[in-house]
Design a protein around this motif. Sequence first.
Motif, PDB file in Angstrom:
ATOM      1  N   LEU A 348      81.179  45.056  39.944  1.00 40.07           N
ATOM      2  CA  LEU A 348      82.242  44.050  39.830  1.00 40.07           C
ATOM      3  C   LEU A 348      83.492  44.464  40.611  1.00 40.07           C
ATOM      4  CD1 LEU A 348      81.823  43.017  36.089  1.00 40.07           C
ATOM      5  CD2 LEU A 348      81.422  41.576  38.093  1.00 40.07           C
ATOM      6  N   LEU A 349      83.777  45.751  40.680  1.00 42.77           N
ATOM      7  CA  LEU A 349      84.897  46.217  41.507  1.00 42.77           C
ATOM      8  C   LEU A 349      84.664  45.865  42.967  1.00 42.77           C
ATOM      9  CD1 LEU A 349      85.624  49.742  40.011  1.00 42.77           C
ATOM     10  CD2 LEU A 349      87.371  48.020  40.459  1.00 42.77           C
ATOM     11  N   MET A 350      83.444  46.051  43.438  1.00 45.42           N
ATOM     12  CA  MET A 350      83.125  45.730  44.824  1.00 45.42           C
ATOM     13  C   MET A 350      83.213  44.230  45.077  1.00 45.42           C
ATOM     14  SD  MET A 350      80.009  48.494  45.264  1.00 45.42           S
ATOM     15  CE  MET A 350      79.664  48.203  46.988  1.00 45.42           C
ATOM     16  N   GLN A 351      82.775  43.431  44.108  1.00 44.68           N
ATOM     17  CA  GLN A 351      82.897  41.974  44.251  1.00 44.68           C
ATOM     18  C   GLN A 351      84.358  41.542  44.286  1.00 44.68           C
ATOM     19  OE1 GLN A 351      80.308  39.622  41.576  1.00 44.68           O
ATOM     20  NE2 GLN A 351      79.143  41.517  41.211  1.00 44.68           N
ATOM     21  N   ASN A 352      85.203  42.276  43.566  1.00 48.85           N
ATOM     22  CA  ASN A 352      86.620  41.918  43.487  1.00 48.85           C
ATOM     23  C   ASN A 352      87.360  42.142  44.807  1.00 48.85           C
ATOM     24  OD1 ASN A 352      88.789  41.092  41.538  1.00 48.85           O
ATOM     25  ND2 ASN A 352      89.695  43.029  42.222  1.00 48.85           N
ATOM     26  N   ALA A 353      86.750  42.894  45.715  1.00 50.59           N
ATOM     27  CA  ALA A 353      87.410  43.201  46.992  1.00 50.59           C
ATOM     28  C   ALA A 353      87.735  41.944  47.795  1.00 50.59           C
ATOM     29  CB  ALA A 353      86.541  44.137  47.814  1.00 50.59           C
ATOM     30  N   THR A 354      87.024  40.859  47.543  1.00 49.35           N
ATOM     31  CA  THR A 354      87.273  39.625  48.294  1.00 49.35           C
ATOM     32  C   THR A 354      88.036  38.579  47.485  1.00 49.35           C
ATOM     33  OG1 THR A 354      85.129  38.721  47.610  1.00 49.35           O
ATOM     34  CG2 THR A 354      85.191  39.964  49.678  1.00 49.35           C
ATOM     35  N   SER A 355      88.625  38.979  46.358  1.00 53.20           N
ATOM     36  CA  SER A 355      89.268  37.998  45.478  1.00 53.20           C
ATOM     37  C   SER A 355      90.571  37.446  46.047  1.00 53.20           C
ATOM     38  CB  SER A 355      89.525  38.619  44.093  1.00 53.20           C
ATOM     39  OG  SER A 355      90.425  39.714  44.186  1.00 53.20           O
ATOM     40  N   LYS A 356      91.236  38.171  46.937  1.00 49.37           N
ATOM     41  CA  LYS A 356      92.459  37.663  47.554  1.00 49.37           C
ATOM     42  C   LYS A 356      92.623  38.248  48.950  1.00 49.37           C
ATOM     43  CE  LYS A 356      95.141  41.025  44.807  1.00 49.37           C
ATOM     44  NZ  LYS A 356      96.183  41.156  43.756  1.00 49.37           N
ATOM     45  N   ILE A 357      93.342  37.522  49.790  1.00 51.68           N
ATOM     46  CA  ILE A 357      93.483  37.899  51.193  1.00 51.68           C
ATOM     47  C   ILE A 357      94.164  39.250  51.358  1.00 51.68           C
ATOM     48  CG2 ILE A 357      95.674  36.690  51.469  1.00 51.68           C
ATOM     49  CD1 ILE A 357      92.832  37.031  54.070  1.00 51.68           C
ATOM     50  N   ASP A 358      95.046  39.602  50.424  1.00 50.79           N
ATOM     51  CA  ASP A 358      95.746  40.887  50.531  1.00 50.79           C
ATOM     52  C   ASP A 358      94.759  42.048  50.574  1.00 50.79           C
ATOM     53  OD1 ASP A 358      98.089  39.509  50.493  1.00 50.79           O
ATOM     54  OD2 ASP A 358      98.692  40.107  48.461  1.00 50.79           O
ATOM     55  N   ASN A 359      93.657  41.928  49.825  1.00 47.70           N
ATOM     56  CA  ASN A 359      92.667  43.000  49.812  1.00 47.70           C
ATOM     57  C   ASN A 359      92.020  43.173  51.179  1.00 47.70           C
ATOM     58  OD1 ASN A 359      93.227  43.188  47.098  1.00 47.70           O
ATOM     59  ND2 ASN A 359      91.340  42.222  46.412  1.00 47.70           N
ATOM     60  N   LEU A 360      91.707  42.047  51.824  1.00 49.48           N
ATOM     61  CA  LEU A 360      91.095  42.119  53.148  1.00 49.48           C
ATOM     62  C   LEU A 360      92.079  42.627  54.189  1.00 49.48           C
ATOM     63  CD1 LEU A 360      88.996  38.828  53.130  1.00 49.48           C
ATOM     64  CD2 LEU A 360      88.197  41.147  52.795  1.00 49.48           C
ATOM     65  N   LEU A 361      93.334  42.260  54.030  1.00 48.43           N
ATOM     66  CA  LEU A 361      94.349  42.719  54.986  1.00 48.43           C
ATOM     67  C   LEU A 361      94.510  44.242  54.928  1.00 48.43           C
ATOM     68  CD1 LEU A 361      97.082  39.954  54.568  1.00 48.43           C
ATOM     69  CD2 LEU A 361      95.594  40.320  56.544  1.00 48.43           C
ATOM     70  N   LYS A 362      94.375  44.802  53.724  1.00 52.18           N
ATOM     71  CA  LYS A 362      94.487  46.245  53.577  1.00 52.18           C
ATOM     72  C   LYS A 362      93.385  46.972  54.349  1.00 52.18           C
ATOM     73  CE  LYS A 362      96.647  46.144  48.987  1.00 52.18           C
ATOM     74  NZ  LYS A 362      96.445  46.410  47.548  1.00 52.18           N
ATOM     75  N   ILE A 363      92.236  46.317  54.471  1.00 54.34           N
ATOM     76  CA  ILE A 363      91.096  46.926  55.152  1.00 54.34           C
ATOM     77  C   ILE A 363      91.134  46.706  56.650  1.00 54.34           C
ATOM     78  CG2 ILE A 363      88.569  46.968  55.326  1.00 54.34           C
ATOM     79  CD1 ILE A 363      88.480  46.036  52.403  1.00 54.34           C
ATOM     80  N   TYR A 364      91.428  45.470  57.040  1.00 54.44           N
ATOM     81  CA  TYR A 364      91.208  45.094  58.438  1.00 54.44           C
ATOM     82  C   TYR A 364      92.473  44.926  59.296  1.00 54.44           C
ATOM     83  CZ  TYR A 364      86.459  44.241  56.863  1.00 54.44           C
ATOM     84  OH  TYR A 364      85.203  44.392  56.349  1.00 54.44           O
ATOM     85  N   GLN A 365      93.637  44.838  58.652  1.00 53.68           N
ATOM     86  CA  GLN A 365      94.836  44.596  59.468  1.00 53.68           C
ATOM     87  C   GLN A 365      95.370  45.893  60.056  1.00 53.68           C
ATOM     88  OE1 GLN A 365      98.523  43.137  57.611  1.00 53.68           O
ATOM     89  NE2 GLN A 365      98.403  41.390  59.013  1.00 53.68           N
TER      90      GLN A 365
END
Length: 365
Positions: A348-365
Amino acid sequence: MAGSTFGKLFTTSTFGESHGTALGVIVDGCPSGIPLCENDIQKFLDRRKPGQSSFSTKRNESDSVSILSGVFEGFTTGTPIALVVYNEDQKSKDYSNIATCYRPGHADFCFDEKYGFRDYRGGGRSSGRETIGRVAAGAIAVKVLETLGITFTTYTKSIGKYSIDYSRFDSTEIMNNPLYMPDAACAADASEYLKSIMANKDSIGSSVECRINGMPTGIGEPVFDKLDAMLAHAIVSIGAVKAVEIGDGTAVTGLLGSENNDAFCIMDGNVCKQTNHSGGILGGMSDGSEILVRASFKPTPSIFKKQNTINNAHEEIDIEIKGRHDPIIGPRAVVVVESMCAITILDLLMQNATSKIDNLLKIYQ
């Protein structure tokens, strides 16, 4: 056989039978770069292996694990991790007398009805040894969660009429007695009680609690895949579990709303709760406080008393079960409950990684 895989992103697929060549698990979706060796997994398997005390089966198994894939130079590679444990001390002849009859409390009848065939040696896939794969996968999940500051305290809460006294709760005591109880006095009383149960050729029920700390807020999907729903799914999938409670559990039926609601407050600048009747989960999501999960295990169905049953010709007969069996399930299942909780939370923690754009920005920006 369908239904041997659990999880969406961190997946656990167990295989093997109690009296087959080996048991094991394929773990897929584990992040790369996690330090992992066989000893990390063996420590968990040793907590559930047989022969630990006079209160467990005398089956002599080392339960030694081998890593077949997914680890290179001491680190996970991100590819599927295959783990295997070979059976060493099967005594299949102990089960020859139940090849054509159905043991009370077991899955024998259901297997025959479903498949028209069953592995009667120790129960096959319905044996408690199936949990070897779960525990091996759980050891990996705990290893990953430790890097995130998430920890587990799991123990036997009750054995029959004996239940721990929380005023005497001592987490350091859990590993000091064969019943894995955090209350030395209760463990001593329960031990004497178990001896009398065994002398009477019977078994007894028990319960296990798991406390999870360090969880971030908002983990769990709010509709069908609620955190508490997935924990319940994971734990009830363990053989012999008949009930799961979160927080106060069934005790909430006797509470008023004003008593059951956990008031929010601010402590040291952080959002907290004054109480934790919810068990750390609100609306299917973690609320940042300690998660409390409780599993209730039925008595071991393999007992040495003479019992009434039927055979596959539907004739009523008496049966006396042979073999080596635990008089209680809870203590050896402590690590199984912990493992299934860890597997569920990591997925569930791994699924939560896509719950908001801020999470993706931390990875890819």
